[in-house]
Design an enzyme around this catalytic site. Structure first.
Site, mmCIF file in Angstrom:
data_model
loop_
_atom_site.group_PDB
_atom_site.id
_atom_site.type_symbol
_atom_site.label_atom_id
_atom_site.label_comp_id
_atom_site.label_asym_id
_atom_site.label_seq_id
_atom_site.Cartn_x
_atom_site.Cartn_y
_atom_site.Cartn_z
ATOM 1 N N ASP A 115 1.306 -6.953 -10.856
ATOM 2 C CA ASP A 115 0.367 -6.653 -11.927
ATOM 3 C C ASP A 115 -0.163 -5.219 -11.756
ATOM 4 O OD1 ASP A 115 -1.349 -6.867 -14.028
ATOM 5 O OD2 ASP A 115 -2.695 -8.336 -13.107
ATOM 6 N N ASP A 122 1.268 -1.498 -13.764
ATOM 7 C CA ASP A 122 0.367 -0.638 -14.549
ATOM 8 C C ASP A 122 0.411 0.793 -14.020
ATOM 9 O OD1 ASP A 122 -0.394 -2.627 -16.241
ATOM 10 O OD2 ASP A 122 -2.545 -2.373 -15.943
ATOM 11 N N ASP A 127 0.838 -1.202 0.000
ATOM 12 C CA ASP A 127 0.000 0.000 0.000
ATOM 13 C C ASP A 127 0.874 1.254 0.000
ATOM 14 O OD1 ASP A 127 0.715 -1.097 2.428
ATOM 15 O OD2 ASP A 127 -1.163 -0.680 3.456
#
Ligand code: NAD
Length: 357
Positions: free
Chosen positions: A247, A251, A223
């Site tokens: 993943d 991005d 986080d």
């Protein structure tokens, strides 16, 4: 030197962007003395249409018997309703697993020429973004058991997240080796305050770190990593993390660099063979219009030369050609800014080819 490259054009903009990358590789062939044998293979939606499955056996065999794979993108709304075992994306998971490609390397670099296209505030973008995300690719929750059923009177779903010590050790090592070739800083991202898989990850990462005293090593919770990537991305050099976190974070990292169309990736195992593809999908909204940005695919081909074929000089040439085209103010629509010249996909390929001369 002779190399066999399996070419999977895929769906949507896949054939357009792969077409431009092949022009670049043919040019490299002319000038480097290396011979590339290109063998075409079907995967994704087009393979479902032609063969009834997204990963035909013939494609798998070609990928297992070549020096590397160059892939465009797969998928699209036409195949959204097919059973999940033959979905276009299942072809990617199948190829990664069968080829033993457990390490996904995604460089996220903000080309200074594209700073205006980054969603970051100018003072953050000016400090630069040049990091490498090393994502574990064949373990974790994507490869765990998935099941949905009635429990305690209501529908309940389970997705198992599993990691073995061996899987963690080999990807963390890859992270350290990658950091050694850059500026020797490695951040390991986990969620060790909550997940057992992450606690094991952290323990193994610290053990592996003892063999790399020359690399500055730190841990970060996922986080916090997501926040730090937008707050101060310049602090990162190499990030190593597990499949699901990687993943999402990769991005995010690519988005801050301006356009998803610019970003390349390499998927590697223990040997030199890899699978190279841009990080974006098949972009059905612009498919067939010659609008796509081919740079991510062209830079993926450059990564293939660098990581699988030992042709670092030729990879540098391609990267310099891309940079020169951006310097000259040429852009595809996705990263267009005021004062620049807008090019189609094929025109961008042509410009990069000219710079390679
Ligand atoms: P996407 O990456 O295809 O597109 C997202 C947005 O970015 C769209 O607006 C698109 O036009 C734009 N875009 C993407 N690549 C571009 C490029 N090279 N040049 C210019 N603009 C570009 O993501 P999506 O729309 O969520 O997914 C579309 C399909 O692709 C889905 O079927 C998805 O499952 C699949 N997909 C495939 C892969 C892969 O093959 N590796 C990865 C992600 C998504």
């Amino acid at each position: 030197m002779e190399k066999t490259i399996t070419v999977i054009r895929g769906d949507g903009i896949g054939p357009e962007i792969i077409g431009q990358a092949l022009r670049v590789l043919r040019k490299i062939e002319e000038t480097s003395g290396c011979t590339f044998h290109f063998q075409e293979a079907l995967a994704g939606g087009c393979a479902i249409d032609a063969c009834g499955t997204s990963l035909p056996e013939e494609t798998l065999q070609k990928c297992l018997n070549c020096d590397s794979v160059l892939l465009g993108a797969v998928g699209g709304p036409k195949w959204d309703g097919v059973p999940k075992e033959i979905r276009p994306e299942a072809a990617l998971l199948g190829l990664r697993a069968a080829m033993g490609l457990y390490a996904n390397l995604r460089p996220a670099r903000l080309f200074p020429q594209l700073a205006a296209a980054s969603p970051l505030r100018a003072e953050i973008a000016e400090r630069g973004v040049d990091l490498m995300m090393v994502r574990e690719l064949t373990g974790g929750v994507y490869f765990g058991e998935h099941r949905t059923g009635i429990e305690n009177g209501g529908l309940t779903a389970h997705d198992d997240m599993v990691y073995t010590e061996r899987e963690i050790e080999r990807i963390v090592r890859r992270g350290f080796e990658t950091a050694r070739k850059r500026s020797r800083r490695l951040t390991s991202v986990d969620k060790a305050n909550v997940l057992d898989t992450s606690r094991l990850w952290r323990k193994v990462a610290h053990r592996v770190a003892e063999a790399y005293p020359d690399v500055a090593f730190s841990d970060l919770l996922v986080d916090n990593a997501a926040m730090q990537l937008v707050k101060d991305p310049a602090q990162f050099d190499v990030i190593v993390t597990e499949n699901l976190f990687g993943d999402i974070l990769s991005d995010e990292a690519s988005m801050i660099t301006g356009s998803i169309g610019m970003m390349a990736s390499a998927s590697l195992g223990d040997g030199p063979r890899g699978m190279y593809e841009p990080i974006h999908g098949s972009a059905p909204d612009i498919a067939g219009k010659d609008l796509a940005n081919p740079v991510g695919t062209i830079l993926s081909a450059a990564m293939m030369l660098r990581y699988s074929f030992g042709m670092a000089g030729e990879a540098d040439r391609i990267e310099r050609a891309v940079s020169a085209v951006l310097d000259a103010g040429y852009r595809t629509a996705d990263c267009m800014s005021v004062g620049c010249t807008r090019l189609t996909c094929s025109e961008m390929g042509e410009r990069i080819l000219r710079e390679l001369c």
